[in-house]
Scaffold this motif. Structure first.
Motif, PDB file in Angstrom:
ATOM      1  N   THR A  77       0.887  -1.483   0.071  1.00 26.23           N
ATOM      2  CA  THR A  77       0.095  -0.073  -0.106  1.00 26.23           C
ATOM      3  C   THR A  77       0.921   1.225   0.037  1.00 26.23           C
ATOM      4  OG1 THR A  77      -1.813  -1.124   1.116  1.00 26.23           O
ATOM      5  CG2 THR A  77      -1.727   1.163   1.116  1.00 26.23           C
ATOM      6  N   GLU A 137       2.454   1.672  -3.402  1.00 24.12           N
ATOM      7  CA  GLU A 137       1.497   2.353  -4.474  1.00 24.12           C
ATOM      8  C   GLU A 137       1.422   3.847  -4.228  1.00 24.12           C
ATOM      9  OE1 GLU A 137       0.266   0.875  -7.302  1.00 24.12           O
ATOM     10  OE2 GLU A 137       1.451  -0.792  -6.877  1.00 24.12           O
ATOM     11  N   ARG A 179       4.450   5.618  -5.436  1.00 21.20           N
ATOM     12  CA  ARG A 179       4.591   5.780  -6.968  1.00 21.20           C
ATOM     13  C   ARG A 179       3.515   6.860  -7.261  1.00 21.20           C
ATOM     14  NH1 ARG A 179       4.490  -0.731  -8.099  1.00 21.20           N
ATOM     15  NH2 ARG A 179       6.932  -0.867  -7.765  1.00 21.20           N
ATOM     16  N   GLY A 195       1.709   2.103 -12.403  1.00 21.81           N
ATOM     17  CA  GLY A 195       0.599   2.099 -11.994  1.00 21.81           C
ATOM     18  C   GLY A 195      -0.197   3.288 -12.572  1.00 21.81           C
TER      19      GLY A 195
END
Length: 293
Positions: A122, A125, A128, A152
Motif C-alpha cells: 500500500t 503504491e 508511486r 500504476g
C-alpha cells in the motif's frame, strides 16, 4: 573428463585454450552470476548462500583451472612469437581477473540487507502515485497528466476515464519516467480514441503517450523531447534489451502514422541529452496535427 584434464595439463593449443577455455567460459560465467541474485532468488539468505557457492566454484576452482591450463599451454610454444603470446596471455588473465573482481563486488552490493527490506504494498503504491497527478478539467472533457510516469499510472488513468466517459482529450506535461507506463498510457489513449495536447514540455516516455492520440496538438510553447532509454537500476536486470524496447516504440510510432525519416532520428540523442524537434518538423513528420492556444 579428458577434456578438463587435458586443459589442466596444458595439452590444448594456446589459442584454443585462451579463446575458448578462458575467455569464452569466463564470459559465460560472468553472465550467469546474476542468476544467484534478485529477482531470481528473492530471499537474502538463500541468495547469499547461492552467491558464495557460485563464487567458490566458478570464480575459485574453475578460474584456477582456466588460468593454470592457459599458463601451461604457453610453455609449449616454440614459434618466434612465443614471447608475444605469453605477454598476451598474461594480459588476458589480468583482464579476466579484473572483471571477475568487479562482478563479485557487484553481487555483494546487490545482496546488501537494505535491498531486502519488507515492502508495504500500500505504501509502495501511494509512493508511486505521489510522483504524478491526474486532474480532471473544470468542464470534465480533459484529464491533465503531470509528473513522472511511474508504475500504476496507466491503471489509474483507465479508472478515471471509466468514471468520466465524457473525456475527449489528455493534456500531458512530464519529463518522462517508466518506459512501460509511457507505452501503456499511449495504448490506452489510442484505444479510447482520445486526443492529446502538450502546452509545456513532454519528454522521453511522455512522448509515447502523446503519440497515442488520435489527434495530437501542441501549444505555442509546447515541446516534445526524444532520447535513448536507459536502465536506472543498481542491480542487474536479466535479459533486459534496451534496443528491443526502443524498437517497440518505433513500431508504435509507425502504426500511428509517423514518417520514417523522423523515426530514424527518434533515438539518436543519448540518454544524457535530449532532442527537441522544431514545430514545423513535427508537423511535417505527422507527429503533430496542429498548434492550438
Amino acid at each position: 573428463m579428458p577434456y578438463i584434464q587435458d586443459h589442466w595439463l596444458g595439452k590444448h593449443a594456446l589459442l584454443f585454450a585462451l579463446c575458448v577455455n578462458l575467455i569464452l567460459i569466463r564470459a559465460l560465467i560472468l553472465f550467469a552470476d546474476r542468476y544467484t541474485l534478485p529477482p531470481y532468488i528473492s530471499d537474502r539468505i538463500p541468495a547469499l548462500i547461492a552467491t558464495v557457492a557460485f563464487i567458490l566454484i566458478f570464480h575459485g576452482v574453475v578460474f584456477v583451472w582456466q588460468v593454470v591450463g592457459v599458463l601451461r599451454a604457453t610453455q609449449h610454444q616454440s614459434s618466434i612469437l612465443a614471447n608475444i603470446w605469453t605477454v598476451v596471455t598474461y594480459g588476458v588473465i589480468g583482464l579476466c581477473l579484473a572483471f571477475t573482481a568487479l562482478s563479485i563486488a557487484a553481487s555483494f552490493r546487490a545482496l546488501a540487507p537494505e535491498r531486502f527490506m519488507p515492502v508495504n504494498l500500500t505504501e509502495l503504491e501511494d509512493a508511486r502515485a505521489s510522483q504524478y497527478a491526474l486532474t480532471l478539467s473544470s468542464d470534465a472533457t480533459r484529464i491533465h497528466v503531470t509528473g513522472t510516469f511511474a508504475l500504476g499510472m496507466a491503471q489509474r488513468l483507465a479508472a478515471l476515464l471509466d468514471q468520466n466517459p465524457e473525456v475527449t482529450g489528455i493534456v500531458l506535461h512530464s519529463d518522462g519516467g517508466h518506459v512501460y507506463e509511457g507505452r501503456g498510457v499511449g495504448f490506452l489513449i489510442r484505444d479510447r480514441g482520445l486526443d492529446t495536447y502538450v502546452f509545456e514540455a513532454c519528454s522521453s516516455a511522455c512522448t509515447t503517450a502523446f503519440i497515442g492520440g488520435v489527434k495530437r496538438y501542441l501549444g505555442p510553447d509546447g515541446r516534445l523531447g526524444f532520447h535513448q532509454y536507459k536502465v536506472d537500476l543498481d542491480y542487474p536486470v536479466p535479459l533486459y534489451d534496451i534496443k528491443g524496447q526502443q524498437e517497440k516504440e518505433i513500431t508504435f510510432y509507425r502504426n500511428q502514422g509517423i514518417a520514417e525519416s523522423f523515426l530514424e532520428q527518434v533515438f539518436l540523442a543519448p540518454h544524457t541529452g535530449i532532442w527537441f524537434p522544431e514545430g514545423t518538423e513535427l508537423m511535417e513528420a505527422g507527429v503533430v496535427d496542429g498548434v492550438v492556444e
